[in-house]
Design a protein around this motif. Sequence first.
Motif: not given
Length: 300
Positions: A146-151, A60-65, A80-86
Amino acid sequence: MGDLHRQIELFGRAAVVRDQPERRSVIDVAANFMADETIDRGFTHSLFCLTVLPRKQRADDEVWSRENGRIRLTIQPLADENGTKLGVPYGSTARYMMLYLQTEAIRLGSPEVRLGKSMHGWLAAMGLSTGGKSYNWVAAQAARIERSVVTFTHTGEDGVARWQDTIIRGSFDPRSRETERVVRLSESFYDALLRHPVPVQEGALRHLRNRCLALDIYLWLAYRLHVIPDDSLLLRWPAIQAQFGMPGQKSFHFKADFLKELEYACAVYPEARLEVEPTGLRLFKSPPPSPARPKLVFVK
């Protein structure tokens, strides 16, 4: 693979299956595609043709590259609002949802995309179930998108071009009770999509459902085959594995998997021209996927 389509045109599916029973599933995909009367186009950003999402769930906390030559895709999960990464989006459903967002934005000429019945209707048209347990699966992938940042990073002769943003603005929750829901693609993602859209056949997408690797290969071919600078290009196996392989996958396992799924991708892309060589895959300049349906002519 063009030979397979010609055989089906001339002799019919049953006769070809009798001659090549070990390829029945590929023949069925090709024949079903040829009989599909849908001529609608879908769209995706060219960079999603050159880099891929994970096919299976990651931590859940892995950054995919993922890198492909001068292009690099990075997806970072947000809390998310509870601090949990999805976690980052993955699998067939996430791919089709991303294709839906991009297709609707191009069709409407607007970054605002309607959800609810529109999205579920499109997913159903692609052959993906959206009811029962599948509904929760769709909702889970929507939350990841919804909760992903893409670079995206591209290194060229003029230096490094880079953009980074979330994919959408607003809630992507299909369980919402709102009757009219709209999400908005982020400005940078929408602008990049308008500059580099790649047309694909919705009929092809439908017949590759639940085959992540075949879908990734099809999108890659849809872009790559018609931008080859010369008549042909040889891509070596290590470079192909760097793009499509999964972490820790042995090269001989990857090659076997890739060649199997390549057949399915070509089954829905009759225009594709390529040859498998010992050192890699040779691509020949081909037109993009055509929305026109081949005409079936059966000869005794």
